[in-house]
Each structure stands twice: as structure tokens, then as C-alpha cells.
Design a protein around this motif. Structure first.
Motif, short mmCIF file in Angstrom:
data_model
loop_
_atom_site.label_atom_id
_atom_site.label_comp_id
_atom_site.label_asym_id
_atom_site.label_seq_id
_atom_site.Cartn_x
_atom_site.Cartn_y
_atom_site.Cartn_z
N ALA A 168 68.25 -49.82 61.91
CA ALA A 168 69.18 -50.07 60.88
C ALA A 168 69.91 -48.75 60.87
O ALA A 168 69.36 -47.38 60.96
CB ALA A 168 68.76 -50.33 59.61
N VAL A 169 71.23 -48.86 60.30
CA VAL A 169 72.00 -47.69 59.98
C VAL A 169 71.39 -46.87 58.75
O VAL A 169 71.53 -45.65 58.63
CB VAL A 169 73.51 -48.12 59.47
CG1 VAL A 169 73.48 -48.77 58.16
CG2 VAL A 169 74.47 -46.89 59.52
N ASP A 170 70.77 -47.49 57.81
CA ASP A 170 69.82 -46.73 56.88
C ASP A 170 69.04 -45.71 57.43
O ASP A 170 68.65 -44.89 56.24
CB ASP A 170 68.75 -47.86 56.14
CG ASP A 170 69.61 -49.12 55.75
OD1 ASP A 170 69.62 -49.40 54.79
OD2 ASP A 170 70.08 -49.70 56.53
N ALA A 227 76.62 -52.89 58.41
CA ALA A 227 76.42 -53.84 57.22
C ALA A 227 77.16 -55.24 57.87
O ALA A 227 78.10 -55.43 58.32
CB ALA A 227 77.63 -53.19 56.00
N VAL A 228 76.16 -56.01 57.92
CA VAL A 228 76.39 -57.49 58.31
C VAL A 228 75.84 -58.12 57.26
O VAL A 228 74.72 -58.12 56.84
CB VAL A 228 75.67 -57.73 59.69
CG1 VAL A 228 76.04 -59.04 60.13
CG2 VAL A 228 76.33 -56.58 60.54
N ALA A 229 76.59 -59.46 56.80
CA ALA A 229 76.06 -60.43 55.69
C ALA A 229 74.97 -61.21 56.38
O ALA A 229 75.52 -62.18 57.31
CB ALA A 229 77.18 -60.98 55.23
N VAL A 244 84.00 -48.06 52.92
CA VAL A 244 83.29 -46.52 53.35
C VAL A 244 82.89 -46.62 54.74
O VAL A 244 82.47 -45.76 55.19
CB VAL A 244 82.27 -46.49 52.54
CG1 VAL A 244 82.51 -46.46 51.13
CG2 VAL A 244 80.99 -47.38 52.53
N THR A 245 83.32 -48.02 55.48
CA THR A 245 83.11 -47.94 56.91
C THR A 245 84.43 -47.38 57.70
O THR A 245 85.49 -47.96 57.30
CB THR A 245 82.70 -49.15 57.15
OG1 THR A 245 81.43 -49.65 56.68
CG2 THR A 245 82.41 -49.40 58.90
N PRO A 246 84.15 -46.44 58.65
CA PRO A 246 85.43 -45.89 59.29
C PRO A 246 86.36 -47.22 59.87
O PRO A 246 87.40 -46.95 59.77
CB PRO A 246 84.81 -44.96 60.59
CG PRO A 246 83.63 -44.45 59.58
CD PRO A 246 83.07 -45.65 58.94
N GLY A 292 80.92 -47.29 62.47
CA GLY A 292 80.73 -46.12 62.06
C GLY A 292 80.30 -45.70 60.82
O GLY A 292 80.31 -44.57 60.49
N LEU A 293 79.48 -46.58 60.14
CA LEU A 293 78.78 -46.28 58.82
C LEU A 293 77.90 -45.16 58.80
O LEU A 293 78.11 -44.49 57.71
CB LEU A 293 78.31 -47.84 58.25
CG LEU A 293 77.91 -47.63 56.90
CD1 LEU A 293 78.76 -47.40 55.68
CD2 LEU A 293 77.15 -49.05 56.62
N GLY A 294 77.24 -45.28 59.84
CA GLY A 294 76.25 -44.06 59.66
C GLY A 294 76.59 -42.78 59.70
O GLY A 294 76.16 -41.82 59.40
N LEU A 295 78.00 -42.57 60.32
CA LEU A 295 78.72 -41.43 60.38
C LEU A 295 79.23 -40.64 58.87
O LEU A 295 79.63 -39.70 58.81
CB LEU A 295 79.63 -41.33 61.08
CG LEU A 295 79.48 -41.75 62.68
CD1 LEU A 295 80.71 -41.95 63.80
CD2 LEU A 295 78.52 -40.61 63.46
N GLY A 296 79.43 -41.73 58.16
CA GLY A 296 80.10 -41.28 57.04
C GLY A 296 81.55 -41.31 57.07
O GLY A 296 82.20 -41.56 58.05
N GLU A 297 82.17 -40.76 56.03
CA GLU A 297 83.83 -40.65 56.01
C GLU A 297 83.95 -39.25 56.20
O GLU A 297 83.56 -38.46 55.81
CB GLU A 297 84.45 -41.37 54.73
CG GLU A 297 84.14 -42.84 54.99
CD GLU A 297 85.24 -43.48 53.72
OE1 GLU A 297 86.13 -43.88 53.95
OE2 GLU A 297 84.83 -43.20 52.50
N LEU A 298 85.34 -39.14 57.12
CA LEU A 298 85.84 -37.74 57.22
C LEU A 298 86.46 -37.38 56.00
O LEU A 298 87.29 -38.30 55.66
CB LEU A 298 86.61 -37.86 58.52
CG LEU A 298 87.49 -36.37 58.68
CD1 LEU A 298 86.31 -35.18 59.23
CD2 LEU A 298 88.38 -36.55 59.79
#
Length: 254
Positions: A138-140, A183-185, A211-213, A246-252
């Protein structure tokens, strides 16, 4: 190692979500899949939709006897085991103040202990076929997201288990990798209480899309494609592949 079109695959948690999508995808590519789940009506429906390429077993991966039955069923259906995909999971979405020890133990049992022991049970067959194991992480692990923060350590254990088993089992010809999913439903999020069933996809998109690139959430089939890649890439082991937009990277920040 066989190609996907000539392989026998176990997919746990095959009655819904990532497990159902993975089983369907691999069957379409020619694999013989054996799926399991706790709820027979769910697993049977998925298997019937796939067709003769799929066999199903009502099995709880937390139960040693059920794990043995699952392995035996896969050998009967596919002639052996080439790939083991661990999609079954437990997500308890609650802050620390509201979680109890029973919840925590159950989450670690399903997310860490049971896949470890199922891999052990299937290992002779995987060695015989020079096969592969794919865990679902998980990206968590990289990006803490409340109120399910206590879920992240269980998946961190899965990531480390992937690396440890890759080193241990590599000399026996067995490859071990992991998809770190964003993030997947999926139904697991609904059952956990994190999402409402009637609006799961919308809630996930509204919460995580911005918030996902890549500015969108994922589809289970996209995760299934990544699982296929790891399962059949013959010189890949110990990989933890982010499948998260790209969620695990966060936002630039600019």
C-alpha cells in the motif's frame, strides 16, 4: 517459468476488488486461475463470470486447513502452481483511540501472517515450477493517511517481507515482488467503514484525485496489469512497484 498463457495461478481475495480484477485479467491472458474468498456467493459469481479457466474455493486465508484446501484445489485445477497472488486484506479504518487489540491482531493476521503461511504451504509447488509470489502492499507505507494510520505498519511488514523472501527464495528459483497500491475504490474500503458503498468511487476520487500527481484515482484492472508484469518478469524479484498515480510521492510545491 511458464508464460501467462500456460500458467496456474492462485488469487486470494478473489470475490471482489483487486482479487476479482486480477483473476479476470490473468484468465483473459490464458492462465488457469483458482480464486478463494470467505463468501461463497461472491467467489462463485466471479468464477462463473470468468468461465472454465477459473476454479473457486470457499476459503478463509486465516484458517490453516482452508489454506491447505486452496493449494490442493489449485494443483488439481492447474496441474501445479506458477504464481501466488495475495489480494486478501484487512483494512480497519479507525484512529488509535478507537481501535482495540482484537482489531489490530485480526489486521496483522490477514495482512501479514496468513500470506506468509500460505506462501509456505505453496512453496514446494512454486519451486517445482520456478514460480512467483506477488504481494499487495500500500501507498500508506510511504504516505500516512488518517484515520487508517494503524493499517500502514501491517503493509510495511508486507513490503519488508517481500524483500526478505526474495533473498531467501531466489536461490530456489522463486521470485517475490509487491505492488504498492494507491487510491482505488474497492470493497475492502467499504467494509472497513472508510467509504460508503453507494458513493465509494466518488468519495475516493474527490478525496485523493486532487492530491494525486496524475489527478485521478486508479482502476482495479490497472493494478492487475502491474501484478501480471511482476508475476512474469523473469529477472525481477524483490521489487516494490508503486501503482498509485504518484500519490506516494506527494505533490510538488512551486
Amino acid at each position: 517459468m511458464r508464460t501467462v498463457a500456460d500458467s496456474s495461478v492462485i488469487v486470494t481475495g478473489g470475490g471482489s476488488g483487486l482479487g476479482a480484477a486480477t483473476a479476470a485479467h490473468l484468465a483473459e491472458r490464458g492462465a488457469r486461475v483458482t480464486i478463494c474468498g470467505r463468501r461463497p456467493e461472491k467467489v462463485r459469481t466471479v468464477a462463473e463470470a470468468i468461465g472454465p479457466a477459473a476454479a473457486w474455493v470457499q476459503a478463509d486465508v486465516d484458517d490453516p486447513d482452508d489454506r491447505a484446501r486452496l493449494v490442493d484445489a489449485a494443483v488439481d485445477h492447474g496441474g501445479g502452481i506458477d504464481v501466488l497472488v495475495h489480494c486478501a486484506g484487512n483494512l480497519h479504518a479507525a484512529p488509535l483511540a478507537e481501535i482495540d487489540e482484537e482489531d489490530l491482531v485480526a489486521m496483522y493476521r490477514t495482512n501479514v501472517i496468513s500470506p506468509t503461511m500460505l506462501t509456505q504451504r505453496a512453496l514446494p509447488h512454486l519451486v517445482a515450477r520456478q514460480g512467483a509470489v506477488v504481494f499487495v502492499g500500500a501507498v500508506d507505507v510511504r504516505r500516512v493517511m488518517a484515520p487508517a494510520a494503524v493499517y500502514a505498519p501491517s503493509k510495511a511488514a508486507v513490503h519488508r517481507l517481500t524483500e526478505v523472501l526474495a533473498v531467501e527464495l531466489g536461490p530456489q528459483g522463486v521470485r517475490v515482488s509487491c505492488v504498492a497500491v494507491g487510491a482505488v475504490a474497492t470493497e475492502i474500503a467499504v467494509r472497513s467503514g472508510a467509504l460508503a458503498a453507494e458513493s465509494a468511487a466518488r468519495e475516493v476520487e474527490e478525496t485523493f484525485g486532487p492530491v494525486t500527481p496524475l489527478r485521478r484515482t486508479g482502476d482495479p484492472r490497472e493494478v492487475a496489469e502491474a501484478i501480471e508484469h511482476l508475476a512474469y518478469a523473469e529477472w525481477t524479484t524483490g521489487a516494490i512497484l508503486d501503482v498509485d498515480g504518484g500519490l506516494g510521492l506527494g505533490e510538488l510545491e512551486v
